[in-house]
Design an enzyme around this catalytic site. Structure first.
Site, mmCIF file in Angstrom:
data_model
loop_
_atom_site.group_PDB
_atom_site.id
_atom_site.type_symbol
_atom_site.label_atom_id
_atom_site.label_comp_id
_atom_site.label_asym_id
_atom_site.label_seq_id
_atom_site.Cartn_x
_atom_site.Cartn_y
_atom_site.Cartn_z
ATOM 1 N N GLN A 1 -13.427 -6.176 3.930
ATOM 2 C CA GLN A 1 -14.186 -5.013 3.444
ATOM 3 C C GLN A 1 -14.316 -5.123 1.908
ATOM 4 O O GLN A 1 -13.507 -4.929 1.046
ATOM 5 C CB GLN A 1 -13.608 -3.757 3.807
ATOM 6 C CG GLN A 1 -14.152 -2.369 3.348
ATOM 7 C CD GLN A 1 -13.255 -1.360 3.138
ATOM 8 O OE1 GLN A 1 -12.638 -1.185 4.082
ATOM 9 N NE2 GLN A 1 -13.218 -0.642 2.162
ATOM 10 N N GLU B 1 -3.339 11.716 -6.344
ATOM 11 C CA GLU B 1 -4.407 12.515 -7.002
ATOM 12 C C GLU B 1 -5.296 12.857 -6.134
ATOM 13 O O GLU B 1 -5.866 14.139 -5.557
ATOM 14 C CB GLU B 1 -4.572 12.439 -8.371
ATOM 15 C CG GLU B 1 -3.511 12.375 -9.601
ATOM 16 C CD GLU B 1 -2.661 11.218 -9.434
ATOM 17 O OE1 GLU B 1 -2.741 10.284 -8.720
ATOM 18 O OE2 GLU B 1 -1.222 11.378 -9.906
ATOM 19 N N GLU C 1 -11.688 4.385 8.911
ATOM 20 C CA GLU C 1 -10.300 4.242 8.252
ATOM 21 C C GLU C 1 -9.327 5.241 8.809
ATOM 22 O O GLU C 1 -8.275 5.276 8.885
ATOM 23 C CB GLU C 1 -10.484 3.770 6.865
ATOM 24 C CG GLU C 1 -9.044 3.643 6.067
ATOM 25 C CD GLU C 1 -9.390 3.252 4.730
ATOM 26 O OE1 GLU C 1 -10.516 3.973 4.160
ATOM 27 O OE2 GLU C 1 -8.582 2.436 4.063
#
Lengths: 374, 405, 374, 405
Positions: D131, D376, D249
Site C-alpha cells: 500500500q 497523539e 485496516e
C-alpha cells in the site's frame, strides 16, 4: 464468546438509570451534601420499590434471587448518579457479609428486612487513621459483649445493625472475628464525623458492653473480610466506572459548550487528549470490572485477582476523571455551586473504603505469585 | 556559588531585622500562627495598621520611587524584606493586588493629581484596591470580556459582570477593563478605568468555593456612571493597559507558603503503620517522597536562581514559569497519598494531626491548578514564550467582536 | 544570593560547547555507533588539549587545580553533544576515585598521566545482571592478585587502569575493597560487550591472577564507592541536563519545521505541552544539579542528599526528553539515520551506570531520615 | 457471561483444528518458534506455500464472498481461525496488507475482469501487494501527499516518493494514492491507482530503523507510466478510495503478540536481587507490576468485548481504539524498568535471559508509539469519534493545495 451483559440486564440498568436521572439529579446530592439528612430517603425508598436491596438476596429470604450481574449494572448506575443512599454499606457490604458468613438464624432475621428495605446494615472495620489489620483491632468481643470504637463507619448513623471486626483473642490473623450487633440498643452510641464527602455520611460508633453475636466462626473474621472485600471490590468497581463515566461526560459537555479564544475549548488538544485519557482509563476499568463480574458468577476461582484488578483500574479511572472534570471546567468548576465536586469527593470515599490502591496493588501481586506457583 | 548576601544586602537585612524586632512579634510556630491569623475577625483592621507602620518606615514598597513613598530599591531588597517579615506574626495579603498591580497601572496612566490622591492611601493601607478583569465568559481568554462601557457626554456608563474578583468585598477602589467598541476585533475595543467600589450600581457577591472558602467575588455593574477622567489610557487601548497590569503580576516571586510539604508527609509516613510496617519503609511511599522532595527542592533552587538574577540586577530568566505547574499537581497528589496512608479514615477531617490540612490541600489544589492561569494556559506560555513555539490558531483575531459566534 | 556559575565558568562552558559543536557533531557520534572505534579519539585529544581531564586534578599532580564547578559546566557540554569519549569513566570516576582514596604514590603515578591524557582509567563494579552489592561481589583480591570478572565496564577496552570493587574477605559492607589494577598486563583479558548504546563502548574484564593493589584501606571499598558515586552523580547530572536540553531543542526545532494539516506541528498543544513538560523537568533537574555542584565546593555536608536529588531529577528529565524527542519527530525519528537515537540510547547508559532511579530514591529518603534525626 | 463458543463457533473451531492438525506443526514454545520463524531465509517461499494451502481449504479469507474464494463467514469465524492458527508453527504476515486492505479496495473499484485476474493470485499467495500511501511530508496527514500523477493520453505518468511502505521489497503489486489536481483543496485533488511494482521507473529502497530492522521502504517513482485502466475510482475521488482502504485496516482485531509481558517481568523480578532482597518484594516494583497487569488484562478483556460483539453479529463499539495507546507506552515503560532491575548491566544485550528481549521492546516501543497512528493522532481519534469533540482548526481545508505554504 459472550463477554457482555444480557439484554434483560441491560434493560434493568436502563430502568435504574432512568429512575435515578429522574429522582436523584445532582440537586438531591447537593441537598444531602449541604444538609443534615443521613441520606436521600425518597431516593432510597424508590430504589427499594425497584427491588434494589433485594437483588441478590435468595428468594427464600424474601429477595429476588437474581445473579450478581444484576447488582453490577445497578451499582454502575448508583455510581453514575453519585446517589446519596446506603447502597455500598447495606446492599453490598452488609448483605454480602450475611450471605457469606451468617447462620441460618441470622439470615432469617436480617435478610428479609434488608430485602424489604425495613432495615439497613453496615460494616464497621476501621478504628481511626490506620489501615485496619488484625493486630491493630482494639475493639473486643467476648461473653456476648462488644466494647470499643469504630470510625469512620459509612451510614453508621442510620443503619439498623453493623457487622463489626472485633478482637476475640486468637493469634495473628485469627485474633479477629466478625460480630453482628444491633445498633438500636443502649450500649451503642453514634456520632456523625465530618469527611471530605458530606454527601455520604459517616459515623463514629462506640460500643459499651453492647450485646452482639459472632457472624461466622471465631477467628475467621479476617479471612471472611478478605472474601467480602473481594466481592465488594467488584461491585464498587462498577460504581466507580459509573462515576468516572459521569464525570467524563460532564467534562465533555462543558468542553463543547465553553468557548475560549473564539473556539470551543473541546477543540484544543489539551482538553481533547485529557478526555481521551479519561476514556482510556474508563475502558480499562470497565473491561476489568466485567471480568470481576464474571468471576462473581462463574466458579469464581479467579475472583481474588479479578477483583484486585477491577478495583485498581476503577479507582484510577474515577480519580482521574473526577479531578480532570474540575480542571476542564476551569474556575466555575471549583465553586460550591458546581456539580463537579460530587465526583471529586465521592471518588476518594470509594477509593479508600476497602483499602487504597497501594494496598490492592500489593495484594494483586501476591495473588499473581500464588497463581503462578499453582 | 553561595547563598550569601552581598554586603549591601546584608546591611539592608540587618536594618530590616532590627526594625521588625522592634515592631513585630516573632513567630513561634509557623502553622499555629497561620491558623491564628486566618481566624482573627479583626484581621483587616490589623493588616491596615501594620501596613501603615511599614509604609511610614519606608518598607511598604521598596522598589517604588521615593516620591511615591518607596525607596527606589532593587527587587532583591524587596525580596529580602519579605523573607525577613515572613518570620514575624504580621497580618498580610490584603494589599498585594492593589500595590502590585493596580497602583502600578495607575502610575502608568493616571494624572499627577490622581496619583497624589490615590497612591499614598493605598500604600498606607487606608484604601484597598481590587482588579476587575475576569468575566464568566472570559477566564483564560481575558480579552473576551463583554462588560460594556458606553460614552454618555463626559461620562461612561458601565453594565456587565465581573467574576473571580479577589477582595472585592473589602476593596475601596478597583481598576476595570471594559468593552467600549464591539465592532472591532476583540483586543482593539477595550478601555480601562478605575472606580470607587462604592459607586452606585456596583454590587459585590461572594463566591463560595469548593473548599468552603469565599475569597473571590462576583461583581455586578448596573448603569454604573463614572466620569471620563477615570479612564486609564486611551479609548480602545485597554488591552495594552491590561498587559501592563498583568506584567506587574508576573514580577511577584513566590510560592504559596505555610502549607504541608514533604516534611509533614514524612512525619505522617513514619507514624502510620501499613500492612508490612511503617509506611516510611514502603518503597512505593519512599519513591513518591523522593520524587516530591526533588520537586520541592527543584522549585526552591529555581527560586534561588531567580533571586540571584535579581541580586545581580539582571532580569530573571524564564525558569520561574514552571513553579505553579509543578506545585499545584504536587499538592493535589500529596494530599491524595496522605489520605491513602491513613486508610479508610483518610477521608475524616478529625483525629489525625495534619489530616485536615492534607485534605484541605487536596481540595484547594484542584483550584490552585486553575487560579491565576490553568495548567493548560501555563504550558502554552512556557511553550510559546520560553521555547518559541507558535501560538495555536486564533480564529477570533481579526473578526469584529460582535461578529464572533 | 549568588546561586549561579561565574562569568569565567560560563566562558569555559561556551568554549567547550563551541569545540564540541565543531569537532563532535552528531556524525561523529554516528561514526562510533556504527563502527569499531572504542571512542572518538580526535575529539578526546581535542578535549585533552583544552585541559578537560586536568580540570580538577591539583596542580601538584600536573592538573589545572580548578574547582568542581568548572567540571560541572564541562560535563553539561559533553552530555549535550552525547560525545563518545571516556569522560564519565576517566575524567569523572577514575580521577575522583584516585583523588578520594589514592595513596600519594598512586596519585603521583596516575594523576599526571590522566591530566595529560596519556592514560585513561575506569571503574569496574558490576558483575553482570544484578545491582552490585558487597554480598554479590565475587571478584576477589588477596596477596596482590586479582581474580574474577567485571561486566559491563565502560571504556574498559581502552582504559590504562581500572579501579575494581573486589572481595577482600571482611564482614558485611566491609567485605569489599577498591583495588587498582593496571590493565596492560597478561593477567587481564578484555572483550567488548554489546549494549543498547554502541556509541559508548563497554567491555568485560577478566582478571586471572592479575597484579593489583589496594586503593584506600581494606574493607573501606563500599564506603568509598558511595562517596565516589555521590560526587559522580552530580557531574553526570550535568551531563544528563545537557543531553536533555539538546533533545528538547532538537524536538522543538523539528516541531517548527514539520507541517501537518497545514500548520507547524509545534502549534498543536499535544506537542507544545509535551515540550513544556520537557522544559519543566529540565529546570527542576538543572536547579537540583546546581545545588549538587555547590555541595561539591562548599563544606559538602548536604552532598549525599543533593547528589541523590540531582541524579533523580536529571535521570527523569533526560529519559523523558530523549523519548519524547523521537515521538515528536514521528516516523523519521525512528530511523537509523535520525540523530534522535543517540540521546535515547545514552539516556539509559547514564540512568543505570551508577544505579537506577529506584535505588537512588530509596537512598534519598534514607538520607532524609538521617538528616531529620540529626 | 462466559468465554464459550456458540454451537456454530464450536463446530467451526473443531473443523479448523482438525485441518490444522493435519496440515501444520503445533508450536512447542512460543518464543522459540517466533525466533525460528524470523531467522528463516526462505520464509517468504514457505509463507506462500502455506497461504496456497489455506486458500485451497477455504480458510485464507473467511469473510470474503465465496465467488472470491472466501466462505462468506462472519468476522468471528475469521478470528477463531486466527486463534487456532496461532498455536501452529506457520509462516505469516506477508499477505495481511494485500488481503486486508488492497484487495478489498480493488473489490470496491476494479472491473470484474481485473478482479478475476488479481484476487485469486493474491489469495493464494502467488502475488503480494503493498500500500503506497505515506510520504515524507505526509505522515499523520495522509491527504497532504505530493506524488503527482499527470494525464498523458490514455496513460498516467507518476512522479514522486512514498515512504514507510511495508513489504514493498517483496511485493508484486501496489495501490497508490496520487495528486492529480493541485489546484483544488487537498482532499479533492487525489486519485488512486494500482500498479505492478515491476513497472519501469519504480525503485524500492529499504529504510533501516532505529531497532536495526528494515521492514519498511522508501519507494521512488520516476516517470512511471500506467494506463488509465489501472485507476481505482473516479479522478479526484482518491480520498474516498483511501478511506475505504483505511477502514478495512481498522477491522483488524489484534495486538502485537509473542512479546514479553507481565509474566516475564515477574520472572525477572523474582530472579533479581535488589539491595533489600528480591526485586519482586520491592513495593515500587510490585506497584508497577500491578499497574501493568491491570493494563494487560484490561486490553485482553477489551478485546473479548469486541469479539463478543462480532460473535453476536453486531458492530463492535469504539472500545478497541484504546489498545495501541495503552500497549505502546506500556511496552516502553516495562522495557525501561526491566533494564533498571538488572542494574548497570541492564544495558547489556547478553547474559540475562530475556534481557535482549526487553531491550528490543524498549527500542521497538519508541517506534510502536508512532507507526500506524501516533499516540497523539490516536488520542485525537478517540476524542473526536468516541467523545464527539470537535476537530482542531483546519487551516488547510478550503485552500487549493498549491496555495498552501
Amino acid at each position: 464468546m459472550n463477554f457482555d451483559f444480557s439484554d434483560d440486564q441491560k434493560l434493568l440498568k436502563e430502568q435504574v438509570r432512568k429512575f435515578l436521572a429522574d429522582k436523584c439529579p445532582t440537586k438531591v446530592v447537593r441537598r444531602v451534601l449541604d444538609g443534615n439528612e443521613t441520606h436521600a430517603d425518597e431516593v432510597w425508598k424508590g430504589l427499594v420499590e425497584l427491588g434494589v436491596p433485594a437483588t441478590t438476596i435468595p428468594e427464600a429470604y424474601g429477595g429476588l434471587g437474581l445473579s450478581p450481574l444484576e447488582l453490577c449494572v445497578i451499582a454502575e448506575e448508583v455510581g453514575r448518579a453519585a446517589a446519596p443512599v446506603p447502597f455500598d454499606s447495606s446492599v453490598v457490604l452488609a448483605t454480602e457479609a450475611l450471605k457469606l458468613a451468617g447462620t441460618e438464624a441470622q439470615k432469617v432475621k436480617w435478610l428479609p428486612l434488608l430485602a424489604s428495605g425495613e432495615a439497613t446494615g453496615t460494616v464497621a472495620v476501621a478504628e481511626g487513621p490506620e489501615p485496619p489489620r488484625p493486630r491493630n483491632t482494639r475493639t473486643t468481643f467476648g461473653g456476648g459483649r462488644l466494647n470499643g470504637k469504630k470510625v469512620p463507619v459509612i451510614d453508621g448513623e442510620a443503619a439498623s445493625f453493623a457487622i463489626v471486626l472485633a478482637n476475640t483473642g486468637g493469634q495473628g490473623e485469627r485474633a479477629v472475628s466478625l460480630v453482628l450487633v444491633d445498633l438500636e440498643q443502649a450500649g451503642v452510641s453514634r456520632r456523625r464525623v465530618e469527611t471530605v464527602d458530606p454527601a455520604r455520611k459517616h459515623a463514629e460508633l462506640v460500643f459499651n458492653d453492647a450485646a452482639a453475636e459472632l457472624l461466622g466462626a471465631e477467628g475467621e473474621g479476617w479471612r471472611t473480610l478478605e472474601r467480602l472485600y473481594d466481592t465488594a471490590a467488584v461491585y464498587l468497581a462498577f460504581a466507580q466506572v459509573g462515576g468516572a463515566e459521569a464525570a467524563m461526560w460532564m467534562a465533555r459537555d462543558y468542553a463543547l459548550q465553553r468557548q475560549a479564544f473564539g473556539r470551543q475549548i473541546g477543540s484544543y488538544q489539551a482538553i481533547k487528549h485529557k478526555l481521551a485519557d479519561c476514556y482510556v482509563k474508563l475502558e480499562l476499568a470497565r473491561s476489568n470490572a466485567y471480568y470481576g463480574a464474571m468471576m462473581l458468577t462463574d466458579d469464581g476461582a479467579d475472583l481474588p485477582l479479578a477483583a484486585a484488578a477491577a478495583r485498581i483500574a476503577a479507582t484510577d479511572a474515577y480519580d482521574f476523571a473526577a479531578k480532570e472534570n474540575i480542571q476542564t471546567h476551569g474556575g466555575i468548576g471549583f465553586t460550591w455551586e458546581a456539580d463537579t465536586q460530587f465526583h471529586y469527593r465521592r471518588s476518594r470515599v470509594l477509593a479508600l473504603g476497602l483499602g487504597g490502591p497501594m494496598a490492592w496493588k500489593d495484594k494483586l501481586v501476591t495473588r499473581l505469585e500464588q497463581k503462578n506457583v499453582t | 556559588m553561595d547563598f550569601n548576601d552581598t554586603p549591601e544586602e546584608a546591611a539592608f537585612r540587618k536594618e530590616v531585622r532590627a526594625w521588625l524586632e522592634a515592631n513585630a512579634t516573632r513567630k513561634s510556630d509557623d502553622k499555629q500562627s497561620f491558623r491564628a491569623r486566618n481566624d482573627d475577625p479583626n484581621l483587616l483592621e490589623k493588616a491596615k495598621a501594620w501596613q501603615a507602620k511599614k509604609a511610614a518606615a519606608g518598607y511598604a514598597r521598596i522598589t517604588w520611587p521615593k516620591e511615591y513613598g518607596g525607596r527606589g530599591g532593587t527587587p532583591i531588597l524587596q525580596v529580602i524584606y519579605q523573607q525577613e517579615e515572613s518570620s514575624y506574626l504580621v497580618p498580610l495579603g490584603f494589599f498585594d493586588i492593589g500595590l502590585g498591580m493596580c497602583i502600578p497601572t495607575m502610575m502608568a496612566y493616571a494624572t499627577p493629581e490622581q496619583l497624589t490622591r490615590y497612591v499614598k492611601p493605598a500604600l498606607y493601607g487606608e484604601e484597598v484596591w481590587c482588579q476587575l478583569f475576569s468575566e464568566p465568559a472570559a477566564g483564560s481568554d481575558v480579552a473576551g470580556i463583554r462588560t460594556r462601557a458606553e460614552r454618555d457626554g463626559n461620562d461612561w456608563v458601565i453594565n456587565g459582570q465581573k467574576v473571580w474578583t479577589s477582595g472585592a468585598h473589602y476593596s475601596d477602589y478597583g481598576i476595570i477593563i471594559t468593552r467600549t467598541d464591539p465592532s472591532v476585533p476583540k483586543h482593539q475595543g477595550l478601555t480601562m478605568f478605575f472606580l470607587s467600589m462604592k459607586t452606585p450600581g456596583v454590587e459585590v457577591r461572594p463566591i463560595k468555593q469548593m473548599s468552603g472558602g469565599a475569597n473571590f467575588n462576583e461583581v455586578f455593574f448596573t448603569n454604573v456612571r463614572i466620569p471620563d477622567s477615570q479612564r486609564l489610557g486611551k479609548v480602545g487601548e485597554g488591552w495594552k493597559a491590561a498587559l501592563t497590569t498583568l506584567m506587574n503580576e508576573r514580577l511577584a516571586v513566590g510560592l504559596p507558603s505555610g502549607g504541608l510539604d514533604v516534611d509533614e508527609l514524612m512525619e505522617l509516613a513514619r507514624d502510620t503503620e501499613l500492612e508490612d510496617g511503617p509506611a516510611i519503609r514502603n518503597q512505593q511511599v519512599r519513591g513518591k517522597l523522593a520524587e516530591w522532595y526533588v520537586q520541592q527542592q527543584g522549585l526552591r533552587f529555581t527560586r534561588y536562581r531567580t533571586l540571584t538574577a535579581l541580586s545581580k540586577g539582571q532580569t530573571p530568566g524564564p525558569e520561574s514559569s514552571i513553579i505553579k505547574i509543578v506545585a499545584a499537581s504536587k499538592m493535589q497528589d500529596m494530599g491524595a497519598l496522605a489520605m491513602e496512608l491513613m486508610g479508610p479514615a483518610g477521608i475524616m477531617k478529625e483525629e489525625v494531626p495534619n489530616a485536615a490540612g492534607f485534605q484541605a490541600q487536596w481540595i484547594a489544589a484542584a483550584g490552585f491548578r486553575i487560579a491565576g492561569g490553568t495548567d493548560e494556559i501555563l504550558r502554552n506560555i512556557v511553550a510559546e514564550r520560553v521555547l518559541g513555539l507558535p501560538q495555536d490558531v486564533r480564529v477570533d483575531k481579526d473578526v469584529p467582536f460582535n461578529k464572533l459566534k
